[in-house]
Structure formats: C-alpha cells, structure tokens
Design a protein around this motif. Structure first.
Motif, PDB file in Angstrom:
ATOM      1  N   LEU A  46     -29.069  14.903  17.516  1.00  0.00           N
ATOM      2  CA  LEU A  46     -28.685  13.564  17.056  1.00  0.00           C
ATOM      3  C   LEU A  46     -27.159  13.440  17.000  1.00  0.00           C
ATOM      4  CD1 LEU A  46     -29.421  10.777  15.861  1.00  0.00           C
ATOM      5  CD2 LEU A  46     -29.573  11.864  13.617  1.00  0.00           C
ATOM      6  N   LEU A  47     -26.523  14.471  16.448  1.00  0.00           N
ATOM      7  CA  LEU A  47     -25.057  14.491  16.358  1.00  0.00           C
ATOM      8  C   LEU A  47     -24.446  14.407  17.748  1.00  0.00           C
ATOM      9  CD1 LEU A  47     -22.453  14.907  14.671  1.00  0.00           C
ATOM     10  CD2 LEU A  47     -22.827  17.357  14.845  1.00  0.00           C
ATOM     11  N   ARG A  48     -25.045  15.112  18.682  1.00  0.00           N
ATOM     12  CA  ARG A  48     -24.519  15.141  20.051  1.00  0.00           C
ATOM     13  C   ARG A  48     -24.636  13.780  20.725  1.00  0.00           C
ATOM     14  NH1 ARG A  48     -26.564  17.001  25.414  1.00  0.00           N
ATOM     15  NH2 ARG A  48     -24.803  17.982  26.434  1.00  0.00           N
ATOM     16  N   ALA A 108     -19.790  12.821   9.385  1.00  0.00           N
ATOM     17  CA  ALA A 108     -19.748  12.323   8.004  1.00  0.00           C
ATOM     18  C   ALA A 108     -20.606  11.062   7.864  1.00  0.00           C
ATOM     19  CB  ALA A 108     -18.301  12.039   7.603  1.00  0.00           C
ATOM     20  N   THR A 109     -20.532  10.175   8.870  1.00  0.00           N
ATOM     21  CA  THR A 109     -21.330   8.934   8.805  1.00  0.00           C
ATOM     22  C   THR A 109     -22.823   9.259   8.912  1.00  0.00           C
ATOM     23  OG1 THR A 109     -19.484   7.827   9.874  1.00  0.00           O
ATOM     24  CG2 THR A 109     -21.560   6.611   9.793  1.00  0.00           C
ATOM     25  N   LEU A 110     -23.158  10.154   9.801  1.00  0.00           N
ATOM     26  CA  LEU A 110     -24.573  10.530   9.933  1.00  0.00           C
ATOM     27  C   LEU A 110     -25.083  11.124   8.606  1.00  0.00           C
ATOM     28  CD1 LEU A 110     -24.491  12.040  13.532  1.00  0.00           C
ATOM     29  CD2 LEU A 110     -25.728   9.986  12.811  1.00  0.00           C
ATOM     30  N   ARG A 111     -24.238  11.921   7.965  1.00  0.00           N
ATOM     31  CA  ARG A 111     -24.623  12.486   6.652  1.00  0.00           C
ATOM     32  C   ARG A 111     -24.814  11.358   5.635  1.00  0.00           C
ATOM     33  NH1 ARG A 111     -21.285  12.987   2.705  1.00  0.00           N
ATOM     34  NH2 ARG A 111     -19.410  13.370   3.935  1.00  0.00           N
ATOM     35  N   GLN A 112     -23.860  10.444   5.589  1.00  0.00           N
ATOM     36  CA  GLN A 112     -23.964   9.335   4.618  1.00  0.00           C
ATOM     37  C   GLN A 112     -25.222   8.500   4.866  1.00  0.00           C
ATOM     38  OE1 GLN A 112     -20.110   7.697   5.320  1.00  0.00           O
ATOM     39  NE2 GLN A 112     -19.126   9.325   4.152  1.00  0.00           N
ATOM     40  N   ASN A 113     -25.614   8.374   6.134  1.00  0.00           N
ATOM     41  CA  ASN A 113     -26.802   7.585   6.468  1.00  0.00           C
ATOM     42  C   ASN A 113     -28.088   8.181   5.906  1.00  0.00           C
ATOM     43  OD1 ASN A 113     -25.191   5.802   7.791  1.00  0.00           O
ATOM     44  ND2 ASN A 113     -25.769   6.434   9.863  1.00  0.00           N
TER      45      ASN A 113
END
Ligand code: NAP
Length: 280
Positions: A225-227, A234-239
């Motif tokens: 997903l990160l790739r 950081a945004t993916l973590r916050q999501n």
C-alpha cells in the motif's frame, strides 16, 4: 547530492561480455534479473567455486562457468562475493579488467579506494549496496561511482542494478554507511516487526499460526500500500488512526518516550557506526 530513481528496467541486450564473480544469493538474483531482461547468456561468465544446481543449469543456455584459460578484458566485471572474500576474489577480478572495463562491486563496506588498490590504475568503479528483496526483483540499490566512470558506464551499471529493483545514486561515498544501515540492513528491521507482532498477538491470546499469518499479511500488505499510494507514510498511518480508538492507544505507546522512533534512530546510528568501523 542524490539523483532520481531509475527509469523502468532497460533491456540489457547491448551489455557484455560480463563476468560475475560470486554467484551466491545476491549474485544469483542479479544473474536471473539480467537474463530476464535480455542479457545474452553467451556473453556471461560466472566464477563461483561452489555453484548451486540452478547456476550449473545456466551453462545449457550458454553461460560460461569457471572458464579456464587466459582472461580477456570484459565490458563489465561484477563482484558479488562476501566482503571477507574480497582479498581472494579481487586478483581474479583484476584479470578481466581492461582499459574500458567497468567494475561493479556490491560488497558491503568495501570502499572504492579499497577496490581501486586491487585493480589496474584508473579503473572505472561503481560501488553499490542492494538489499535482499532483490531476490524477487524488488530490492533498492544505492550506487556511487568514481571519477573514471563514463556516462555510458554509469548507464550500464544503472541498467544492471535496475534488473533487481529500484536504483538511487549518491555522489558522496561517505553516505554508504547510512545507506547500508537504512536499506541494506532494513529488511531485517521489517522482519523483526513481523516477528514482534506475531509474539504480541500470541500474548494477546491468538493462536500462533493465526498471529503469524496476520503479522505477515499486515506487513506485506501495508508495504505494498505504501509503495503504490501517493500518500506518505505519516498520512497513511493517520488514516488508520481515529482519535481515542484502538490504533491511537497502541501508537501512544509506540510513539511515546523511548518508543519506536527513538529505538530506530538509535539502531540505525549503531549500524552506521559499525559500517564505518568495518570499512576501517
Ligand atoms: N545479502 C544481503 O542482504 C546483502 C545486501 C547488500 C549487499 N550484500 C553484499 O552482497 C555480497 C554477496 O552477498 P550474498 O548474500 O550473496 O553472499 P553469498 O550468498 O555468500 O554469496 C557469495 C558467493 O561468492 C562465492 N565466492 C567466495 N569467494 C569467491 C571467489 N574468490 N571467487 C568467486 N566466488 C567466490 C561464495 O562461494 P562459497 O560459498 O564457496 O564461499 C558464494 O557463493 C556481499 O559482499 C554482501 O556484502 C548482501
């Protein structure tokens, strides 16, 4: 200082003759990538004292294994032995180095200066640091060239390295210790994360097999997903994190004093220091 990511892998038809010294895990992964991208098997020689079956089988496609007789200068010599075998392997490599040969080394911690001492004067040298996802063509390699490397040779090195994943270039060799600490050793940190998540899942009452599967798929899926995402980590973590929710409760510990960031900063600093010590 850092130049951009390599373009899509380029066909390697125009490269060769190429000599690969050391066909272990990394050497084999590169060889596989090169052949898949059209490098002519007949232009490849492999020097490997204990070739595994898959390497021996390549002789049927035209790869020369441990060729006898006088060494002729190659277009590219790739050194993929363990750093501790360098002193033994380099004279063998030097025999294939002529005026226009590019030497590409993936040995951890072996500096361009060290390599240059063992090779003919004014040799074109690229030092590179790949990582183990190279085995599935998904590595990331950072490379640095000496002043003798021409634009054409740099492209050759880039194309050869792109066969095992992404490529970045740096112009300051001193960065290679930090590179090694982040991406060279990095897969170990990610696997440790999967191990620790498994153990923590078991401690929270999950059956071991289920915990291991959840950890594996979560690490792999999040990585993918990160790739693919245009969002940063950081945004993916916050999501994933709703205020006052379960993820927030976990992150309060992981991101608290002495938490994940602190530990990783210390760990990567320790690996960088060790890299410097080993390089001497
Ligand atoms: N694995 C990683 O995560 C990683 C990441 C970045 C960089 N690297 C670098 O990649 C290099 C290779 O690592 P690896 O994991 O592929 O090691 P490896 O599997 O041990 O492969 C090295 C191979 O070179 C062979 N060899 C030893 N001396 C030789 C000589 N004089 N001439 C020709 N071949 C010789 C070894 O044969 P024997 O088994 O008979 O000794 C072995 O098959 C290392 O320098 C390492 O620093 C590895």
């Amino acid at each position: 200082m850092v130049s951009g990511m390599a373009r899509k892998p380029q066909p390697l038809k125009s490269i060769g003759p190429l000599v690969l010294i050391g066909a272990g895990k990394m050497g084999s992964a590169m060889l596989e990538g090169w052949l898949a991208r059209g490098l002519d098997a007949k232009k490849i020689s492999v020097i490997e004292p204990q070739p595994v079956k898959a390497i021996k089988a390549l002789t049927r496609r035209g790869v020369k294994l441990n060729p006898k007789g006088r060494a002729a200068p190659a277009s590219v010599v790739v050194i993929a032995v363990k750093p501790q075998s360098a002193t033994e392997a380099l004279p063998r490599a030097a025999a294939y180095v002529g005026k226009v040969t590019l030497t590409l080394s993936i040995m951890a911690g072996r500096t361009i200066g060290f390599l240059a001492n063992a090779l003919p004067a004014r040799s074109a040298i690229v030092r590179a640091m790949p990582n183990t996802p190279a085995a599935i063509g998904r590595g990331i390699t950072v490379a640095v060239a000496n002043g003798e490397v021409s634009a054409r040779q740099r492209k050759q090195a880039n194309d050869l390295l792109a066969a095992i994943g992404a490529v970045e270039w740096v112009s300051d060799e001193r960065l290679m210790d930090a590179v090694t600490a982040v991406s060279g050793s990095g897969p170990a940190y990610v696997f440790l994360l999967a191990e620790a998540m498994t153990q923590a899942g078991i401690a929270s009452g999950l059956p071991a097999e289920l915990a291991a599967r959840l950890a594996r798929e979560t690490v792999a899926g999040s990585g993918e997903l990160l790739r693919r995402s245009s969002l940063d980590a950081a945004t993916l973590r916050q999501n994933v994190t709703s205020p006052g929710g379960t993820t927030a409760a976990a992150l309060e510990i992981l991101m608290g004093p002495g938490g994940f960031d602190t530990l990783l900063t210390q760990a990567i600093a320790a690996a960088t220091r060790r890299g410097r010590e080993l390089a001497g």
